[in-house]
Enzyme design. Structure first.
Site, PDB file in Angstrom:
ATOM      1  N   TYR A 172       0.847  -1.178   0.000  1.00  0.00           N
ATOM      2  CA  TYR A 172       0.000   0.000   0.000  1.00  0.00           C
ATOM      3  C   TYR A 172       0.889   1.235   0.000  1.00  0.00           C
ATOM      4  O   TYR A 172       1.802   1.352   0.811  1.00  0.00           O
ATOM      5  CB  TYR A 172      -0.912   0.023   1.232  1.00  0.00           C
ATOM      6  CG  TYR A 172      -1.953   1.102   1.094  1.00  0.00           C
ATOM      7  CD1 TYR A 172      -3.161   0.828   0.469  1.00  0.00           C
ATOM      8  CD2 TYR A 172      -1.707   2.393   1.529  1.00  0.00           C
ATOM      9  CE1 TYR A 172      -4.108   1.826   0.281  1.00  0.00           C
ATOM     10  CE2 TYR A 172      -2.640   3.400   1.349  1.00  0.00           C
ATOM     11  CZ  TYR A 172      -3.840   3.103   0.726  1.00  0.00           C
ATOM     12  OH  TYR A 172      -4.769   4.088   0.534  1.00  0.00           O
ATOM     13  N   GLN A 194     -10.593  -0.232   0.530  1.00  0.00           N
ATOM     14  CA  GLN A 194     -10.913  -1.060  -0.637  1.00  0.00           C
ATOM     15  C   GLN A 194      -9.643  -1.554  -1.336  1.00  0.00           C
ATOM     16  O   GLN A 194      -9.638  -2.648  -1.922  1.00  0.00           O
ATOM     17  CB  GLN A 194     -11.846  -0.311  -1.608  1.00  0.00           C
ATOM     18  CG  GLN A 194     -11.289   0.956  -2.217  1.00  0.00           C
ATOM     19  CD  GLN A 194     -11.506   2.195  -1.340  1.00  0.00           C
ATOM     20  OE1 GLN A 194     -11.719   2.089  -0.129  1.00  0.00           O
ATOM     21  NE2 GLN A 194     -11.434   3.361  -1.952  1.00  0.00           N
ATOM     22  N   ASN A 232      -3.716   5.591   6.209  1.00  0.00           N
ATOM     23  CA  ASN A 232      -4.499   6.304   7.228  1.00  0.00           C
ATOM     24  C   ASN A 232      -5.251   5.315   8.110  1.00  0.00           C
ATOM     25  O   ASN A 232      -5.030   4.098   8.037  1.00  0.00           O
ATOM     26  CB  ASN A 232      -5.448   7.304   6.553  1.00  0.00           C
ATOM     27  CG  ASN A 232      -6.457   6.599   5.644  1.00  0.00           C
ATOM     28  OD1 ASN A 232      -6.716   5.399   5.774  1.00  0.00           O
ATOM     29  ND2 ASN A 232      -7.024   7.345   4.712  1.00  0.00           N
ATOM     30  N   SER A 267       3.658   8.297  14.809  1.00  0.00           N
ATOM     31  CA  SER A 267       5.103   8.157  14.902  1.00  0.00           C
ATOM     32  C   SER A 267       5.672   8.908  16.107  1.00  0.00           C
ATOM     33  O   SER A 267       5.041   9.835  16.606  1.00  0.00           O
ATOM     34  CB  SER A 267       5.659   8.779  13.621  1.00  0.00           C
ATOM     35  OG  SER A 267       6.603   7.976  13.025  1.00  0.00           O
ATOM     36  N   GLN A 315      10.361  14.873  13.373  1.00  0.00           N
ATOM     37  CA  GLN A 315       9.232  13.974  13.646  1.00  0.00           C
ATOM     38  C   GLN A 315       7.921  14.753  13.643  1.00  0.00           C
ATOM     39  O   GLN A 315       6.925  14.318  13.062  1.00  0.00           O
ATOM     40  CB  GLN A 315       9.443  13.288  15.000  1.00  0.00           C
ATOM     41  CG  GLN A 315       8.629  12.027  15.183  1.00  0.00           C
ATOM     42  CD  GLN A 315       9.007  10.972  14.158  1.00  0.00           C
ATOM     43  OE1 GLN A 315      10.169  10.759  13.873  1.00  0.00           O
ATOM     44  NE2 GLN A 315       8.018  10.350  13.565  1.00  0.00           N
ATOM     45  N   HIS A 322       5.675  15.478  10.448  1.00  0.00           N
ATOM     46  CA  HIS A 322       4.955  14.428   9.722  1.00  0.00           C
ATOM     47  C   HIS A 322       3.447  14.583   9.834  1.00  0.00           C
ATOM     48  O   HIS A 322       2.714  14.400   8.861  1.00  0.00           O
ATOM     49  CB  HIS A 322       5.331  13.041  10.256  1.00  0.00           C
ATOM     50  CG  HIS A 322       6.516  12.438   9.573  1.00  0.00           C
ATOM     51  ND1 HIS A 322       6.529  12.142   8.238  1.00  0.00           N
ATOM     52  CD2 HIS A 322       7.727  12.057  10.054  1.00  0.00           C
ATOM     53  CE1 HIS A 322       7.703  11.595   7.917  1.00  0.00           C
ATOM     54  NE2 HIS A 322       8.454  11.553   8.997  1.00  0.00           N
ATOM     55  N   GLU A 362       9.682   4.416  18.778  1.00  0.00           N
ATOM     56  CA  GLU A 362       9.969   4.015  17.397  1.00  0.00           C
ATOM     57  C   GLU A 362      11.408   4.411  17.016  1.00  0.00           C
ATOM     58  O   GLU A 362      12.155   3.614  16.485  1.00  0.00           O
ATOM     59  CB  GLU A 362       8.959   4.727  16.490  1.00  0.00           C
ATOM     60  CG  GLU A 362       9.086   4.416  15.028  1.00  0.00           C
ATOM     61  CD  GLU A 362       8.162   5.285  14.184  1.00  0.00           C
ATOM     62  OE1 GLU A 362       7.620   6.285  14.719  1.00  0.00           O
ATOM     63  OE2 GLU A 362       7.984   4.979  13.001  1.00  0.00           O
ATOM     64  N   HIS A 363      11.755   5.678  17.285  1.00  0.00           N
ATOM     65  CA  HIS A 363      13.090   6.199  16.976  1.00  0.00           C
ATOM     66  C   HIS A 363      13.743   6.693  18.258  1.00  0.00           C
ATOM     67  O   HIS A 363      13.100   7.409  19.029  1.00  0.00           O
ATOM     68  CB  HIS A 363      13.021   7.397  16.012  1.00  0.00           C
ATOM     69  CG  HIS A 363      12.260   7.135  14.756  1.00  0.00           C
ATOM     70  ND1 HIS A 363      10.979   7.621  14.545  1.00  0.00           N
ATOM     71  CD2 HIS A 363      12.579   6.450  13.636  1.00  0.00           C
ATOM     72  CE1 HIS A 363      10.562   7.243  13.351  1.00  0.00           C
ATOM     73  NE2 HIS A 363      11.494   6.539  12.776  1.00  0.00           N
ATOM     74  N   ASP A 416      15.710   7.543   7.703  1.00  0.00           N
ATOM     75  CA  ASP A 416      14.475   7.565   6.911  1.00  0.00           C
ATOM     76  C   ASP A 416      14.741   7.303   5.437  1.00  0.00           C
ATOM     77  O   ASP A 416      13.844   6.869   4.717  1.00  0.00           O
ATOM     78  CB  ASP A 416      13.789   8.937   7.034  1.00  0.00           C
ATOM     79  CG  ASP A 416      12.982   9.059   8.303  1.00  0.00           C
ATOM     80  OD1 ASP A 416      12.703   8.013   8.926  1.00  0.00           O
ATOM     81  OD2 ASP A 416      12.633  10.198   8.678  1.00  0.00           O
ATOM     82  N   GLU A 469      -3.311 -37.693  26.972  1.00  0.00           N
ATOM     83  CA  GLU A 469      -4.129 -36.572  26.482  1.00  0.00           C
ATOM     84  C   GLU A 469      -5.451 -37.034  25.893  1.00  0.00           C
ATOM     85  O   GLU A 469      -6.226 -36.204  25.389  1.00  0.00           O
ATOM     86  CB  GLU A 469      -3.324 -35.763  25.441  1.00  0.00           C
ATOM     87  CG  GLU A 469      -2.181 -34.973  26.052  1.00  0.00           C
ATOM     88  CD  GLU A 469      -1.550 -33.970  25.080  1.00  0.00           C
ATOM     89  OE1 GLU A 469      -1.912 -33.975  23.899  1.00  0.00           O
ATOM     90  OE2 GLU A 469      -0.700 -33.184  25.542  1.00  0.00           O
ATOM     91  N   HIS A 512      -3.786 -40.807  17.666  1.00  0.00           N
ATOM     92  CA  HIS A 512      -2.380 -40.407  17.695  1.00  0.00           C
ATOM     93  C   HIS A 512      -1.520 -41.583  18.170  1.00  0.00           C
ATOM     94  O   HIS A 512      -0.506 -41.924  17.552  1.00  0.00           O
ATOM     95  CB  HIS A 512      -2.165 -39.222  18.650  1.00  0.00           C
ATOM     96  CG  HIS A 512      -2.614 -37.899  18.119  1.00  0.00           C
ATOM     97  ND1 HIS A 512      -3.929 -37.610  17.860  1.00  0.00           N
ATOM     98  CD2 HIS A 512      -1.914 -36.768  17.805  1.00  0.00           C
ATOM     99  CE1 HIS A 512      -4.020 -36.356  17.406  1.00  0.00           C
ATOM    100  NE2 HIS A 512      -2.816 -35.832  17.361  1.00  0.00           N
TER     101      HIS A 512
END
Lengths: 431, 431
Positions: free
Chosen positions: A129, A190, A213, A236, A258, A261, A326-327, A360, A414, A419
């Protein structure tokens, strides 16, 4: 921006509030997404066409479902030479880093005479994506596509929204460079559903990755299990640990890299010097005034930014671990000493000359990283996300004679007699 | 049971129907589970107590929230010696196999002078779900707990339902053997939610694994992202590829060893010999009559079982790949030749003397495997599920001078000026 002092009364509660502020979208998109996913599953291409007409305002039967590979090649050829070189450098370095992630197969015979092992294989097809609009980043396309290529995935299908039919030529250039096989003009939930279930000429894929998103993220969550996904991504964040020897302007720019963004991003500075904290805060204000992305960055910084003053930087590290950022930038002379104390972080940037932005784009490690404290249990995107492991074992009569009786005992305990029988018959036991 | 002939008209459609029959629960449990998860998140221990009272019919404040470790140790000490030896053998072999999965860290400096690498660390705490009732399998507990231990996870918390307060002593014995730190008498979706969010004295964990019913599976799916999970598990399946040189009784027992688990399981035989197919079908019928689990196995075999006759076993392999089975037995003299053609399978059992049951208990590889065609993209449970990777990079001034300009070019092309500035300031470029 909030400012905290680790030695002040009430710090523990204030810091816990900072940790627990997840900044996740509160919009309940689950129901909308479920309807879209069900529609695409049931009606395929017809549903995708209807949804695209409604949400992206163009008719796929008119604008075309796919972007011609020649159009991607042309976009690449038309790049300004400096930019083409920069993209090439990024692709080369990302490929080199990810080549080292390829897992080794195992195949051995143990002391009991049992052949054992594991074999890694790529998935057959991956879907990527790529967001449209402001967040249409060619760097993200490279970060998602190259690990799949390195894994050996045979087919890479990319979906991307083209609102009003408009497409981002930088993204097409990157698609050419990364070797994407198919580019589809489909976005949103979609797009994810079409990758998972197939739609018209778009054949289903096995793994879907890439940022998006809240609708895209929710569609991936709902389709997890139908396909593999990279992770549930949220807003982020960056944590910078810096002493007073850093130029406050550098640190301010790192925090803002950061914040620019998105208004939901978070930038946090830990420092052991109150005057330095003041200097960075002032530099952030100055830079915000001249930054083209200042409007967004200011909202993010004011709502989610934080400066935490600690007695020593070593004492910051357990706090950083609770944020599992994250960073994480460690802007000190001896970053290794601090890095040794880090348990939870997506990616760590060592030293004063390693701004997060390098990671990045061109350093090589993946920039798709766990957000929202998920570095406690999740990793950045890697070649492994596009591969799977098949375990195997092989016994001869001797090895079965050695392991068989224990298997029969456990299966009977069991309450699984078939088995037990499958082993007992081969051992010629009377059961 | 359906019988298909690969050379008969209509085979392609009939086989596609077999592949697409997912056998997933059609019950919509998502809403019930969402309510339980929200309740546990909001009210913690009080919600868990209420739900347990209603669903498992005992009051945790009376029966006790936790099982005393001494009770687990006593259950282990009370095991029949043969069974204790079998469990010990299983644990030892599972540990040995999983030790080889521990990933290697990387740390190197490349030609540009950039330090790069990745560091693996265990998660802090793992939560294991262990079902109660019929599916209370000590082997599953070992298969979930031992990889976590091998990964180095510091805290293992297990939740298990104890309907009417009753607990399975075999499971407690396995918990002792596996070194579980905490055993909680909580089951169902509320058990998963309590692990994810914490409840009372039960502190939250980072990863939740383990099998369960549809409510448990849905709770894991809904909480994916709050915690890491192993996978979305569905009904189990086995594919046996066998020539006519196998004893039909062995093959029948192998097929039934899957069918006896649950009425939703699937057993499929591929063979190149019609008469052998008849012999196996007859042996299945005979064995069903004497099997203690025959009632369940018969429903599964009749509803989901299949025998597919193919011209040659080599031609079976593309069909097997479409099924991407959890378990694949290759009961031939030269299993390697067929195995080389397999792209998608959870675990492969090589040769006539390797019944799947050996892998369920003592061979060593994990028996938690991708089901419902998910071997196309997913792998069995491993040490990696309890670890995460932190990437890192470090540049000095020289390396930044080499990579910086490309970063600035890409950041500016993507419309992210603070990214560009964080690099340009360090390069003393005028931006």
């Amino acid at each position: 921006m909030i400012r905290l002092d680790a030695t002040a009364p009430g710090f523990a509660d204030a810091f816990t509030a900072l940790v627990e502020d997840r900044r996740e979208s509160s919009t309940d998109v689950a129901r909308d997404v479920a309807a879209i996913v069900a529609d695409v599953r049931a009606r395929g291409a017809a549903a995708v066409r209807d949804l695209t007409l409604r949400l992206d305002r163009h008719d796929l039967d008119v604008t075309g479902w796919r972007v011609d590979p020649a159009e991607c090649a042309a976009a690449y050829a038309a790049l300004e030479p400096g930019l083409a070189r920069a993209l090439d450098l990024a692709a080369t370095r990302i490929r080199a880093y990810h080549e080292r992630q390829k897992p080794a197969d195992t195949d051995y015979v143990d002391a009991a005479g049992v052949r054992l092992g594991a074999r890694w294989r790529p998935v057959d097809a991956a879907g990527l994506y790529v967001p449209g609009g402001r967040a249409a980043y060619p760097s993200s396309l490279l970060m998602n596509a190259i690990p799949a290529k390195v894994a050996g995935v045979g087919r890479l299908a990319m979906v991307t929204p083209t609102p009003d039919g408009q497409i981002n030529h930088l993204v097409l250039a990157a698609a050419h460079l990364a070797g994407i096989d198919e580019v589809w003009r489909i976005g949103g939930a979609q797009g994810i559903a079409a990758l998972a279930y197939g739609a018209g000429d778009l054949a289903p894929v096995d793994v879907v990755t890439g940022p998006g998103n809240a609708w895209v993220a929710e569609a991936k969550r709902q389709l997890y299990g139908v396909v593999g996904i990279d992770m549930v991504a949220g807003p982020s964040e960056i944590v910078v640990v810096a002493d007073a020897l850093n130029d406050p302007e550098w640190t301010a720019a790192d925090l803002l890299s950061q914040a620019e963004h998105d208004v939901t991003t978070q930038s946090i500075l830990f420092t052991d010097d109150g005057a330095y904290a003041d200097a960075v805060a002032a530099a952030v204000e100055r830079q915000l005034d001249t930054l083209a992305t200042g409007a967004v960055a200011r909202i993010a910084w004011e709502a989610n930014g934080a400066i935490v003053v600690v007695p020593t930087l070593a004492e910051a590290m357990p706090l950083v671990d609770r944020l599992a950022p994250e960073h994480l930038q460690l802007a000190v002379d001896d970053p290794q000493a601090l890095f040794d104390r880090v348990r939870h972080a997506g990616s760590v940037f060592l030293g004063r000359h390693t701004p997060e932005a390098i990671g990045d784009y061109v350093a090589g490690p993946n920039h798709v990283l766990p957000t929202g404290r998920r570095a406690r249990f999740a990793s950045g995107l890697s070649v492994l996300d596009f591969m799977k492991r098949t375990s195997f074992l092989g016994l001869d009569e001797t090895a079965l004679a050695e392991l068989g009786p224990a298997t029969v005992a456990l299966a009977e305990a069991e309450g699984l007699p078939a088995h037990a029988r499958s082993v007992a018959l081969r051992l010629r036991l009377n059961r």
